[in-house]
Design a protein around this motif. Structure first.
Motif: not given
Ligand code: DHB
Length: 311
Positions: A8-12, A91-101, A114-124
């Motif tokens: 999905i996007g650039n994530f495997e 803990k799992y730098p090679n995995r991607t999780f989805i945050f529903s909002l 905006k909170k997500v944008q300003n956080s370190d969250f790197k997932g979808l």
């Protein structure tokens, strides 16, 4: 070797099957069960800014052909899910999780993103434009002007990977109109479909859930043809760089196969996960692999979107 891995996007992801938002994703305990199952990843319960108790119970009922729910967005609040997701990405730098909002207002939605944008969250992030169960709040995605306005405003500040959870549409003109809007924005995925909103199930002359006099979102076997139609209608209309998550009516590996034939890159399981628990992911993955083996496919890309029509 047969693989069900996907992107999905650039994530495997190692598997193309996962939970649907709302099921097995309310708290860390539930999410951990999906994390430790065969599922490719998980999506969290749609979060609002503040903790919500949701609607009065009973508010979910499994039926022979599916389920009905009017949960009313019970969730532990934005910070709870973000903190957990940040912990897991370390803990799992090679995995991607989805945050529903979703916010309870447009302003709250912007606050959350905006909170997500300003956080370190790197997932979808999955922005839920299709919650049918909060009394007095119509589904955003059935109002195309509001949908376009929100997306325009969001992409003025948001540049992390974002997808949209959509309700089912039932008219070809609505598929055209919705796709035209989504194609204007740098979204990474769309997820079709949320429950069919505001159905009614009766047993012994009585409704089976308490909120809204028994009206609630319908999932499970009832919704598969609608889900497949939505996945395929959007597959034909949206930009090829937007991936589709197919959700709705998945009971077996064959149902997953059909979602992928219609164009889905990932397939989510809601009602059936609720009925069977997280072992469902290995059952359905094995069933999918068996079908792929019979047909001679070694990866999902070999048949994704390749639905055949009649001449
Ligand atoms: C709820 C139901 C949904 O279908 C959704 O997308 C979000 C929330 C609920 O009732 O909690």
């Amino acid at each position: 070797m047969i693989t069900t891995k996907t992107r999905i996007g650039n994530f495997e992801f190692n598997n193309c099957i996962m939970n649907a938002a709302g099921v097995y994703c309310y708290d860390k305990e539930e999410l951990e069960k999906v994390l430790n199952s065969e599922a490719g990843t998980f999506v969290t319960k749609t979060a609002t800014l503040n903790v919500r108790e949701g609607n009065p119970t009973p508010r979910y009922k499994d039926t022979e052909l599916g389920s009905i729910n009017s949960m009313g967005l019970p969730n532990l609040g934005f910070d709870y899910y973000l903190d957990y997701l940040l912990e897991l990405q370390d803990k799992y730098p090679n995995r991607t999780f989805i945050f529903s909002l979703v916010g309870l207002s447009k302003e709250e939605t912007h606050t959350l993103l905006k909170k997500v944008q300003n956080s370190d969250f790197k997932g979808l992030v999955e922005l839920n434009l299709s919650c049918p169960n909060v009394p007095g709040k119509p589904q955003i995605a059935y109002d195309f002007d509001t949908t376009e306005t929100i997306l325009k405003e969001v992409f003025e500040y948001f540049n992390k990977p974002l997808g949209l959870k959509l309700p089912p549409y039932f008219d070809l003109v609505h598929f055209d109109q919705a796709a035209e809007i989504f194609n204007k924005f740098p979204i990474v995925f769309i997820n079709c479909i949320n429950s069919i909103g505001n159905g009614l199930v009766i047993e012994d002359e009585k409704v089976v859930i308490k909120p809204k006099n028994g009206f609630g979102g319908i999932g499970g076997e009832y919704v598969k043809p609608t889900a497949l139609a939505n996945v395929h209608a959007f597959y034909k209309r949206i930009r090829k760089d937007i991936n589709i998550i197919g959700t709705g009516g998945v009971l077996t590996g064959r149902d997953v196969f059909e979602h992928i034939l219609c164009g889905a890159s990932m397939v989510q399981i809601g009602t059936t996960l609720h009925k069977e628990g997280p072992e469902v992911f290995s059952r359905i993955t094995n069933e999918l692999k068996e079908i792929m083996k019979e047909k001679g496919y070694s990866s999902i890309e070999e048949f994704r979107g390749k639905l055949k029509y009649m001449d």
